[in-house]
Design an enzyme around this catalytic site. Sequence first.
Site, PDB file in Angstrom:
ATOM      1  CG  HIS A  15     -10.488  17.506  43.690  1.00  0.00           C
ATOM      2  ND1 HIS A  15     -10.072  18.658  43.081  1.00  0.00           N
ATOM      3  CD2 HIS A  15      -9.385  16.759  43.890  1.00  0.00           C
ATOM      4  CE1 HIS A  15      -8.759  18.603  42.909  1.00  0.00           C
ATOM      5  NE2 HIS A  15      -8.320  17.461  43.393  1.00  0.00           N
ATOM      6  CG  ASP A  49      -6.074  10.763  47.931  1.00  0.00           C
ATOM      7  OD1 ASP A  49      -6.339  11.982  47.994  1.00  0.00           O
ATOM      8  OD2 ASP A  49      -4.951  10.316  47.694  1.00  0.00           O
ATOM      9  CG  HIS A 103      -2.899  17.933  49.767  1.00  0.00           C
ATOM     10  ND1 HIS A 103      -3.230  17.526  48.509  1.00  0.00           N
ATOM     11  CD2 HIS A 103      -1.769  18.686  49.614  1.00  0.00           C
ATOM     12  CE1 HIS A 103      -2.353  18.005  47.633  1.00  0.00           C
ATOM     13  NE2 HIS A 103      -1.440  18.699  48.279  1.00  0.00           N
TER      14      HIS A 103
END
Length: 426
Positions: A307, A365, A266
């Site tokens: 994802h 990210d 995460h």
Amino acid sequence: MTDKKAHLTVDGLDAAIELPIYNSSTGPDVIDVTSITKNGFFTFDPGFMSTASCESKITFIDGDKGILLHRGYPIDQLADHSDYLETCYLLLNGELPNDTQKQEFTNAVKNHSAVDPSVAALIKTFKRDAHPMAILCSAVAALAAVYNEGLDITKEEDRKITAHRLIGQMPTLAAMVYKHSQGEEFIAPDSTLGYAENYLNMTFGKAGQAPKVSQVLAKAMDRIFILHADHEQNASTSTVRLSGSSGTNPFAAIAAGIATLWGPAHGGANEAVLKMLEEIGSVDNIDKFVAKAKDKNDPFRLMGFGHRVYKNFDPRAKVMKQTCDEVLAELGLENDPLLAIAKRLEKIALEDEYFIQKKLYPNVDFYSGIIMKAIGIPTEMFTVIFATGRAVGWYAHWDEMVSSAYKIGRPRQLYTGSVQRDYPSK
Ligand code: SDX
């Protein structure tokens, strides 16, 4: 609710189970399965891949089209034209603020940005090399000790001031965690500075010295906060909702969200991306790591890729990549070796059949860490920045839940353990 129904036929049942269907304003409609327990069934959906846990009006994601809307506004438009505090107001209230509302909200957040001395003292008790997310999680939980007596979450005013305290103090706590790791004095919030500018000054400023923060870096930091602000029912937001559904102190529920965000699957992925790029070390080694990522027997994954919802480009990654180019150019780092590895890795992965077939694209990210490193933020602080931006999203979802009729969340299970048996007689 619509007139449409789902009809579930089950072997052995005389009649189909009729299930109501509720319309979304956009995206998938939902089938209300609550009544199937009357027929002796639970639904089974580990990881909640196909489960809508709640009704919400805050954020919409279309994973196939790579769309992210906050109260209907596309994330790229907010990143280009808004700022973090305006986006916070939008997430919390459902509409963009007018000038007066924006000024009042900004003042309220600034007025609540100082951290109670008891929490500052707690941060100083940690080892200097303790992971910043462990310290942040504890510090936000400690806010539940500071703001508990007299806090009535059924009162809108109490919930409003709690939002101002959380949004105001997250950057102050983030900066304190960094300063503690450096063995430096804490810098107090400066109400003359913008939100992100104030964070950078509290982080990199020196006690007794006038603030001098680059406006380019402050703008990049503000955009990073916007891009992390909210993301529908992700793991940490779902944690905050589930924790908050018991009626617990909102700061305690947010601390639970921080704990969830820390994991490398995460929010911890931004830290893992930088470590991965540093481990790759050279564009010559990329093929070896891509092969490891594709090897089912190798637990290595390309961090910053893939994802649960996006099966197309994460729209935040596109904005983050553009911001990355701007910041590194501004800093004269456009030849940063990690950026070269990241861009080459992205190109190779996007052309590789494994990633194409599994619809694995860069996520939020993948580039954020390169920007934060260029700004001077240490790798282990990256998820603290993510949490600072996401605090408003966690709070908006908590507030949406507690300001409506809600029940404590309590999932059931598929039990496959021992059936009842008697304790052996001696
Ligand atoms: C965030 O939910 C959110 O909205 C989160 C977030 C937010 O804003 O709150 O967007 C923020 O958490 C972004 C994600 C950051 N995490 C990472 O970058 C870590 C690397 N990514 C993976 O671990 C993975 O992609 C997840 C965890 C993000 C999603 O995993 P899923 O949806 O559970 O998918 P999966 O693990 O079942 O993978 C499906 C297939 C598998 O192969 P098969 O078993 O089908 O053969 O794809 C493969 C996986 O092995 N796969 C990858 C991969 N991600 C998935 N293979 C190599 N590298 C990867 N990164």
